[in-house]
Design a protein around this motif. Structure first.
Motif, mmCIF file in Angstrom:
data_model
loop_
_atom_site.group_PDB
_atom_site.id
_atom_site.type_symbol
_atom_site.label_atom_id
_atom_site.label_comp_id
_atom_site.label_asym_id
_atom_site.label_seq_id
_atom_site.Cartn_x
_atom_site.Cartn_y
_atom_site.Cartn_z
ATOM 1 N N HIS A 215 11.134 3.589 2.570
ATOM 2 C CA HIS A 215 10.088 4.044 1.646
ATOM 3 C C HIS A 215 9.457 2.895 0.861
ATOM 4 N N ILE A 216 9.892 1.661 1.121
ATOM 5 C CA ILE A 216 9.325 0.503 0.414
ATOM 6 C C ILE A 216 8.480 -0.327 1.376
ATOM 7 N N ASP A 217 7.200 -0.506 1.040
ATOM 8 C CA ASP A 217 6.305 -1.373 1.810
ATOM 9 C C ASP A 217 6.424 -2.778 1.211
ATOM 10 N N VAL A 218 7.135 -3.651 1.887
ATOM 11 C CA VAL A 218 7.413 -4.983 1.337
ATOM 12 C C VAL A 218 6.136 -5.797 1.169
ATOM 13 N N ASP A 219 5.198 -5.680 2.101
ATOM 14 C CA ASP A 219 3.933 -6.410 1.972
ATOM 15 C C ASP A 219 3.158 -5.935 0.746
ATOM 16 N N ASP A 236 10.992 -15.834 -1.455
ATOM 17 C CA ASP A 236 12.369 -15.328 -1.451
ATOM 18 C C ASP A 236 12.433 -13.882 -1.938
ATOM 19 N N LEU A 237 11.493 -13.080 -1.438
ATOM 20 C CA LEU A 237 11.477 -11.656 -1.784
ATOM 21 C C LEU A 237 12.355 -10.896 -0.795
ATOM 22 N N HIS A 238 13.389 -10.255 -1.296
ATOM 23 C CA HIS A 238 14.306 -9.503 -0.447
ATOM 24 C C HIS A 238 14.526 -8.118 -1.047
ATOM 25 N N VAL A 239 14.439 -7.091 -0.203
ATOM 26 C CA VAL A 239 14.677 -5.720 -0.645
ATOM 27 C C VAL A 239 15.661 -5.085 0.325
ATOM 28 N N TRP A 240 16.708 -4.477 -0.214
ATOM 29 C CA TRP A 240 17.694 -3.826 0.651
ATOM 30 C C TRP A 240 18.326 -2.665 -0.101
ATOM 31 N N THR A 241 19.135 -1.894 0.598
ATOM 32 C CA THR A 241 19.795 -0.736 0.002
ATOM 33 C C THR A 241 21.299 -0.961 -0.016
ATOM 34 N N LEU A 242 21.897 -0.813 -1.192
ATOM 35 C CA LEU A 242 23.350 -0.900 -1.301
ATOM 36 C C LEU A 242 23.979 0.400 -0.805
ATOM 37 N N VAL A 243 23.553 1.495 -1.385
ATOM 38 C CA VAL A 243 23.866 2.862 -0.945
ATOM 39 C C VAL A 243 22.625 3.688 -1.252
ATOM 40 N N PRO A 244 22.466 4.863 -0.648
ATOM 41 C CA PRO A 244 21.290 5.681 -0.958
ATOM 42 C C PRO A 244 21.145 5.912 -2.467
ATOM 43 N N GLY A 245 19.937 5.701 -2.951
ATOM 44 C CA GLY A 245 19.687 5.858 -4.379
ATOM 45 C C GLY A 245 19.882 4.579 -5.174
ATOM 46 N N ASP A 247 18.596 0.974 -4.489
ATOM 47 C CA ASP A 247 17.873 -0.092 -3.798
ATOM 48 C C ASP A 247 17.895 -1.353 -4.658
ATOM 49 N N MET A 248 18.028 -2.488 -3.994
ATOM 50 C CA MET A 248 18.144 -3.766 -4.689
ATOM 51 C C MET A 248 16.971 -4.672 -4.301
ATOM 52 N N VAL A 249 16.586 -5.567 -5.214
ATOM 53 C CA VAL A 249 15.506 -6.505 -4.911
ATOM 54 C C VAL A 249 15.749 -7.821 -5.639
ATOM 55 N N THR A 250 15.433 -8.909 -4.944
ATOM 56 C CA THR A 250 15.426 -10.230 -5.582
ATOM 57 C C THR A 250 14.086 -10.879 -5.255
ATOM 58 N N ALA A 251 13.586 -11.684 -6.184
ATOM 59 C CA ALA A 251 12.294 -12.346 -5.968
ATOM 60 C C ALA A 251 12.190 -13.585 -6.849
ATOM 61 N N HIS A 252 11.493 -14.587 -6.338
ATOM 62 C CA HIS A 252 11.170 -15.793 -7.102
ATOM 63 C C HIS A 252 9.660 -15.800 -7.310
ATOM 64 N N LEU A 253 9.239 -15.942 -8.558
ATOM 65 C CA LEU A 253 7.815 -15.973 -8.893
ATOM 66 C C LEU A 253 7.480 -17.335 -9.505
ATOM 67 N N THR A 254 6.366 -17.893 -9.093
ATOM 68 C CA THR A 254 5.893 -19.155 -9.667
ATOM 69 C C THR A 254 4.749 -18.859 -10.622
ATOM 70 N N SER A 255 4.866 -19.375 -11.856
ATOM 71 C CA SER A 255 3.832 -19.114 -12.854
ATOM 72 C C SER A 255 3.913 -20.131 -13.984
ATOM 73 N N THR A 271 9.963 -1.354 -11.245
ATOM 74 C CA THR A 271 10.431 -0.056 -11.739
ATOM 75 C C THR A 271 9.506 1.068 -11.294
ATOM 76 N N ALA A 272 8.219 0.790 -11.246
ATOM 77 C CA ALA A 272 7.254 1.808 -10.812
ATOM 78 C C ALA A 272 7.490 2.226 -9.368
ATOM 79 N N ARG A 273 8.162 1.385 -8.600
ATOM 80 C CA ARG A 273 8.463 1.692 -7.191
ATOM 81 C C ARG A 273 9.929 2.096 -6.997
ATOM 82 N N GLY A 274 10.600 2.402 -8.090
ATOM 83 C CA GLY A 274 11.980 2.853 -8.011
ATOM 84 C C GLY A 274 12.985 1.745 -7.826
ATOM 85 N N LEU A 275 12.574 0.494 -8.017
ATOM 86 C CA LEU A 275 13.465 -0.654 -7.822
ATOM 87 C C LEU A 275 14.001 -1.108 -9.179
#
Length: 296
Positions: A215-219, A236-245, A247-255, A271-275
């Motif tokens: 249910h997550i569109d990574v692009d 380094d954007l990674h999205v995966w599921t630990l167990v249903p309900g 979902d985990m995400v890591t990301a590096h942002l340059t700013s 958070t708006a995408r349930g992450l």
């Protein structure tokens, strides 16, 4: 407050699974005994499926309790959450094995199907429908948040269809005395189980392979993070599921913008995408960056 709510949810899940296991155990004993006494392969098929229901229930209970207990070992920073995913894989394998056994037994009976009394089949099937209906009601709400419960729930739903098939076989046997009604229903139950077993295995293996949630569109997520004010690069954007309900995400942002403000805006996007379980690192601009956000 949140932790208390989580524990309350787990307690409710466990109590319902215990009640469901007790109901299934009683019916399994009844169905297996009747199947052996009247030599019904349809009842035997349904009893075999009922056995997988029981195994799924007890493994699910173990997984849920382990996940709640967590882990005190530094080597298991995620605790025992993945236990229920492994449980789902085991359930799927068990389902496939039962289906293969029933198909083999049905093939062996072609050409010399034994006479099977229909009345006991009807009585046991009605008892099975009642038992499965109660268990489905007990597990339905929790099947949406736990893969362990979902595995047990799916098997009980499939077994409900099996009980309906046994009921039909019993009625056909009583009214027409057709000896193959029992065999046909057994094959139907086995074929009904197969796609559900594959579906459960696919869902579990998707999690174990750490694929991104369906249910997550990574692009789209990358684009939304790029749109955060001041962000010039997402990598380094990674999205995966630990167990249903969960979902985990890591990301590096340059700013070059204040990192606290960027972090708040990025978390709002996630958070708006349930992450809700996220790790975001904000870094200063780097000339060597190779994943820059393209300006529109």
């Amino acid at each position: 407050m949140g932790a208390g709510h989580d524990h309350g949810s787990v307690d409710a899940r466990v109590s319902r699974m215990v009640i469901a296991a007790a109901i299934l155990t009683a019916f399994f004993a009844l169905e297996l005994t009747t199947a052996l006494l009247i030599n019904s392969i349809a009842l035997l098929a349904d009893a075999g499926h009922m056995l997988t229901d029981l195994v799924a229930m007890f493994m699910g209970l173990t997984a849920v309790l382990l996940a709640r207990r967590g882990s005190t070992s530094p080597a298991r920073t995620y605790g025992w959450h993945r236990a229920e995913v492994f449980t789902a894989v085991a359930n799927a394998v068990l389902l496939l094995g039962v289906a293969a056994f029933i198909l083999y037994e049905a093939f062996e009976r072609l050409g010399h199907a034994p006479d099977v009394p229909g009345v006991p089949m009807i009585i046991v099937a009605l008892a099975g429908l009642a038992a499965n209906a109660v268990v489905v009601l007990l597990l339905r709400s929790h099947s949406k948040t736990s893969l362990a419960v979902k595995g047990a729930y799916m098997e009980v739903v499939a077994d409900t269809v099996g009980s309906i098939g046994v009921l039909i076989a019993g009625i056909v046997t009583v009214t027409t005395h057709w000896p193959y009604a029992d065999v046909v229903v057994a094959v139907f139950v086995a074929l009904w189980v197969l796609p559900r077993a594959f579906s459960l295995a696919r869902a579990a293996l998707r999690i174990l392979s750490e694929s991104s949630p369906a249910h997550i569109d990574v692009d789209e997520l990358r684009t939304a993070l790029c749109d955060v004010e001041g962000v010039t690069e997402v990598h380094d954007l990674h999205v995966w599921t630990l167990v249903p309900g969960k979902d985990m995400v890591t990301a590096h942002l340059t700013s070059a913008r204040d990192s606290a403000l960027v972090l708040d805006d990025a978390r709002a996007v996630l958070t708006a995408r349930g992450l809700d379980h996220s790790t975001v690192q904000v870094e200063p601009p780097d000339d060597a960056a190779d994943c820059r956000c393209e300006a529109e």
